[in-house]
Design a protein around this motif. Structure first.
Motif, PDB file in Angstrom:
ATOM      1  N   LYS A  93       0.834  -1.198   0.000  1.00  8.42           N
ATOM      2  CA  LYS A  93       0.000   0.000   0.000  1.00  8.42           C
ATOM      3  C   LYS A  93       0.875   1.257   0.000  1.00  8.42           C
ATOM      4  O   LYS A  93       2.012   1.233   0.490  1.00  8.42           O
ATOM      5  CB  LYS A  93      -0.927  -0.004   1.216  1.00  8.42           C
ATOM      6  N   PRO A  94       0.345   2.368  -0.507  1.00  9.10           N
ATOM      7  CA  PRO A  94       1.155   3.601  -0.566  1.00  9.10           C
ATOM      8  C   PRO A  94       1.712   4.047   0.777  1.00  9.10           C
ATOM      9  O   PRO A  94       2.805   4.611   0.841  1.00  9.10           O
ATOM     10  CB  PRO A  94       0.163   4.636  -1.116  1.00  9.10           C
ATOM     11  N   ASP A  95       0.970   3.788   1.852  1.00  4.38           N
ATOM     12  CA  ASP A  95       1.425   4.237   3.170  1.00  4.38           C
ATOM     13  C   ASP A  95       2.123   3.136   3.964  1.00  4.38           C
ATOM     14  O   ASP A  95       2.366   3.299   5.171  1.00  4.38           O
ATOM     15  CB  ASP A  95       0.266   4.802   3.984  1.00  4.38           C
ATOM     16  N   ASP A  96       2.484   2.031   3.329  1.00  6.01           N
ATOM     17  CA  ASP A  96       3.228   0.977   4.013  1.00  6.01           C
ATOM     18  C   ASP A  96       4.691   1.386   4.131  1.00  6.01           C
ATOM     19  O   ASP A  96       5.379   1.600   3.124  1.00  6.01           O
ATOM     20  CB  ASP A  96       3.125  -0.349   3.248  1.00  6.01           C
ATOM     21  N   ILE A  97       5.147   1.501   5.362  1.00  4.95           N
ATOM     22  CA  ILE A  97       6.522   1.934   5.653  1.00  4.95           C
ATOM     23  C   ILE A  97       7.076   1.003   6.718  1.00  4.95           C
ATOM     24  O   ILE A  97       6.388   0.663   7.685  1.00  4.95           O
ATOM     25  CB  ILE A  97       6.556   3.382   6.168  1.00  4.95           C
ATOM     26  N   ALA A  98       8.316   0.580   6.550  1.00  2.00           N
ATOM     27  CA  ALA A  98       8.975  -0.277   7.539  1.00  2.00           C
ATOM     28  C   ALA A  98      10.244   0.395   8.037  1.00  2.00           C
ATOM     29  O   ALA A  98      10.884   1.177   7.324  1.00  2.00           O
ATOM     30  CB  ALA A  98       9.305  -1.639   6.938  1.00  2.00           C
ATOM     31  N   ALA A  99      10.592   0.087   9.274  1.00  2.00           N
ATOM     32  CA  ALA A  99      11.820   0.606   9.882  1.00  2.00           C
ATOM     33  C   ALA A  99      12.436  -0.496  10.719  1.00  2.00           C
ATOM     34  O   ALA A  99      11.777  -1.464  11.098  1.00  2.00           O
ATOM     35  CB  ALA A  99      11.519   1.832  10.748  1.00  2.00           C
ATOM     36  N   TRP A 100      13.738  -0.339  10.996  1.00  2.24           N
ATOM     37  CA  TRP A 100      14.390  -1.313  11.875  1.00  2.24           C
ATOM     38  C   TRP A 100      15.495  -0.655  12.672  1.00  2.24           C
ATOM     39  O   TRP A 100      15.909   0.467  12.394  1.00  2.24           O
ATOM     40  CB  TRP A 100      14.917  -2.512  11.095  1.00  2.24           C
ATOM     41  N   ARG A 130      14.884  -6.253  22.627  1.00  3.59           N
ATOM     42  CA  ARG A 130      14.714  -4.807  22.449  1.00  3.59           C
ATOM     43  C   ARG A 130      15.817  -4.307  21.521  1.00  3.59           C
ATOM     44  O   ARG A 130      16.964  -4.735  21.607  1.00  3.59           O
ATOM     45  CB  ARG A 130      14.800  -4.090  23.798  1.00  3.59           C
ATOM     46  N   TRP A 131      15.433  -3.383  20.618  1.00  4.81           N
ATOM     47  CA  TRP A 131      16.382  -2.824  19.659  1.00  4.81           C
ATOM     48  C   TRP A 131      16.375  -1.302  19.741  1.00  4.81           C
ATOM     49  O   TRP A 131      15.359  -0.681  20.073  1.00  4.81           O
ATOM     50  CB  TRP A 131      16.027  -3.251  18.236  1.00  4.81           C
ATOM     51  N   ASP A 132      17.504  -0.713  19.405  1.00  4.73           N
ATOM     52  CA  ASP A 132      17.670   0.740  19.438  1.00  4.73           C
ATOM     53  C   ASP A 132      17.917   1.278  18.029  1.00  4.73           C
ATOM     54  O   ASP A 132      18.104   0.531  17.083  1.00  4.73           O
ATOM     55  CB  ASP A 132      18.852   1.118  20.336  1.00  4.73           C
ATOM     56  N   PHE A 133      17.918   2.603  17.909  1.00  7.98           N
ATOM     57  CA  PHE A 133      18.311   3.319  16.689  1.00  7.98           C
ATOM     58  C   PHE A 133      17.429   2.981  15.487  1.00  7.98           C
ATOM     59  O   PHE A 133      17.924   2.693  14.403  1.00  7.98           O
ATOM     60  CB  PHE A 133      19.783   3.038  16.353  1.00  7.98           C
ATOM     61  N   ALA A 134      16.122   3.059  15.676  1.00  2.99           N
ATOM     62  CA  ALA A 134      15.174   2.765  14.589  1.00  2.99           C
ATOM     63  C   ALA A 134      14.665   4.072  13.979  1.00  2.99           C
ATOM     64  O   ALA A 134      13.537   4.505  14.228  1.00  2.99           O
ATOM     65  CB  ALA A 134      14.015   1.927  15.106  1.00  2.99           C
ATOM     66  N   SER A 135      15.504   4.695  13.166  1.00  4.63           N
ATOM     67  CA  SER A 135      15.101   5.948  12.511  1.00  4.63           C
ATOM     68  C   SER A 135      13.869   5.723  11.649  1.00  4.63           C
ATOM     69  O   SER A 135      13.777   4.741  10.917  1.00  4.63           O
ATOM     70  CB  SER A 135      16.235   6.467  11.634  1.00  4.63           C
ATOM     71  N   GLY A 136      12.921   6.640  11.737  1.00  5.97           N
ATOM     72  CA  GLY A 136      11.705   6.558  10.937  1.00  5.97           C
ATOM     73  C   GLY A 136      10.630   5.665  11.501  1.00  5.97           C
ATOM     74  O   GLY A 136       9.572   5.514  10.877  1.00  5.97           O
ATOM     75  N   MET A 137      10.840   5.082  12.681  1.00  2.00           N
ATOM     76  CA  MET A 137       9.857   4.139  13.198  1.00  2.00           C
ATOM     77  C   MET A 137       8.529   4.800  13.555  1.00  2.00           C
ATOM     78  O   MET A 137       7.496   4.130  13.598  1.00  2.00           O
ATOM     79  CB  MET A 137      10.415   3.407  14.432  1.00  2.00           C
ATOM     80  N   ARG A 138       8.541   6.120  13.783  1.00  2.00           N
ATOM     81  CA  ARG A 138       7.300   6.796  14.141  1.00  2.00           C
ATOM     82  C   ARG A 138       6.340   6.923  12.957  1.00  2.00           C
ATOM     83  O   ARG A 138       5.168   7.213  13.141  1.00  2.00           O
ATOM     84  CB  ARG A 138       7.615   8.175  14.723  1.00  2.00           C
ATOM     85  N   GLN A 139       6.842   6.728  11.733  1.00  2.00           N
ATOM     86  CA  GLN A 139       5.965   6.710  10.561  1.00  2.00           C
ATOM     87  C   GLN A 139       5.636   5.289  10.116  1.00  2.00           C
ATOM     88  O   GLN A 139       4.790   5.094   9.242  1.00  2.00           O
ATOM     89  CB  GLN A 139       6.642   7.406   9.376  1.00  2.00           C
ATOM     90  N   ALA A 140       6.325   4.304  10.676  1.00  3.40           N
ATOM     91  CA  ALA A 140       6.262   2.942  10.157  1.00  3.40           C
ATOM     92  C   ALA A 140       5.076   2.163  10.710  1.00  3.40           C
ATOM     93  O   ALA A 140       4.714   2.305  11.878  1.00  3.40           O
ATOM     94  CB  ALA A 140       7.560   2.206  10.488  1.00  3.40           C
TER      95      ALA A 140
END
Length: 392
Positions: A109-116, A135-145
């Motif tokens: 989908k157009p709004d499907d976004i993944a981060a890690w 638990r993982w750290d440093f997930a840039s962009g996760m707030r949109q994912a």
């Protein structure tokens, strides 16, 4: 030029057109420590998160140079936005390792976004898949994912580490809905504040086999397009080097604009000061040289992939050297521009202070580590051939 390639080049124009919106939203991005809904909506509408996705699930499969120029244009307006788009776009390359139906589920989908986040931890093999508590750290962009991922080793049922045929631990990229994880608000930093590079954790989460891809293993590729002959690690280097160039370009342009206008009582105008003139000339040359080097390295890598189907160890080393050098040179450009601006630079209302902090945060990231120079130097001294770019 074929139609798909022409379409991907259009991403650069779209990115450039978003500059006024990004400039308008930059303060709010900084304050809230995440991209604003207006910005995320505009990025999705313009397809900028899809630049590296396979065409058959709505992506562009852009050549690396197009991806880099797109990020460079975004970074001129806001580094945090560029960083998030770069991070999440590269994550999307995982789609090339997934079965088609899973790739559509995660990225279709157009709004499907993944981060890690960073590589860490291990999954436990169980019938039909894996389980993990971590638990993982440093997930840039996760707030949109709406999907999250992680790179993990695999523990067999007896607790031993699953090994690859070459004797190294098997690394898999697991993907799961963001709703399955608990997020931890940790990103209180001096620069790239708006990336929302927070942490996340899961508790006894089951991951189906279908959602656990072999990381950067060319033998496991489902997509055969040339873009996927480059590893995600190398693409991060190309992308984040381009982000640093965008930040440097915008900062130097701001210093040049200031020098054209600024007058101090009893002192010659900046534009008439020979020391300022020489400094701008040398700094301009430094930035142009770094950009030419980084983009030519990407072009050479792309040509190698078109010729052979994948990027060699030497090609990957060339990207690592170029990315590290470009980030360091960009940091020097930003420092020069910042100091050239004098007291003007320290005010948040002027276009220097945030970019100074953003650039020095980029320079602290793994892509800019000094030991990359040592690694490439070792290869050179052991007679490994590092591509040196085109000859005239």
């Amino acid at each position: 030029m074929n139609k798909p390639e022409a379409a991907s080049i259009g991403l650069v124009k779209r990115a450039r057109a978003l500059a006024p919106l990004l400039a308008e939203e930059a303060d709010e991005i900084e304050r809230t420590r995440r991209l604003t809904p207006k910005v995320v909506s505009a990025l999705i509408k313009n397809g900028l998160y899809k630049s590296l996705l396979p065409k058959n699930i709505g992506g562009f499969e852009s050549p690396p140079m197009v991806f880099m120029e797109m990020l460079e244009e975004i970074a001129k307006a806001d580094a945090s936005t560029a960083w998030c788009v770069g991070q999440c776009s590269v994550v999307g390359m995982t789609a090339a390792y997934l079965d088609a139906d899973v790739a559509h589920q995660v990225f279709g989908k157009p709004d499907d976004i993944a981060a890690w986040g960073a590589i860490a931890h291990a999954v436990q093999a169980v019938p039909g898949g894996y389980t993990i508590t971590a638990r993982w750290d440093f997930a840039s962009g996760m707030r949109q994912a709406n999907w999250l991922g992680a790179h993990v080793q695999v523990l067999e049922a007896d607790g031993t580490t699953r090994m690859r045929p070459n004797g190294t631990p098997e690394i898999r990229t697991i993907l799961f809905p963001a709703s399955s994880a608990t997020t931890h608000d940790m990103w209180n930093v001096i620069g790239l504040c708006g990336t929302g590079t927070d942490s996340y954790s899961v508790e006894n989460l089951f991951i189906p086999d279908s959602h656990a891809a072999l990381r950067d293993d060319f033998s496991a590729l489902r997509e055969k397009g040339p873009l996927y002959g480059i590893t995600t690690y190398s693409m991060f280097g190309l992308g984040f080097g381009a982000v640093s160039l965008g930040v440097a370009r915008a900062t130097l342009d701001a210093a040049i604009d200031l020098a054209r206008k600024k007058h101090s009582v009893g002192i010659a105008a900046m534009k008439d000061n020979s020391a300022v003139q020489g400094l701008i000339g040398r700094t301009e040359a430094k930035l142009r040289a770094a950009r030419a080097y980084h983009f030519s390295t990407a072009a050479n890598a792309w040509q190698e992939i078109l010729n052979t189907g994948k990027l060699s160890e030497q090609g990957r080393a060339a990207i690592r050297l170029s990315a590290t050098y470009t980030i360091h040179q960009s940091a020097e450009v930003v420092e020069t521009a910042y100091h050239m601006a004098g007291a003007t630079a320290v005010f948040k209302s002027n276009p220097f202070e945030r970019r100074f902090r953003d650039m020095h945060t980029i320079a602290q990231q793994i892509q800019a580590r000094d030991n990359h120079f040592e690694d490439v130097g070792k290869m050179i001294l052991t007679n490994s051939v590092i591509p040196r770019g085109p000859t005239m």
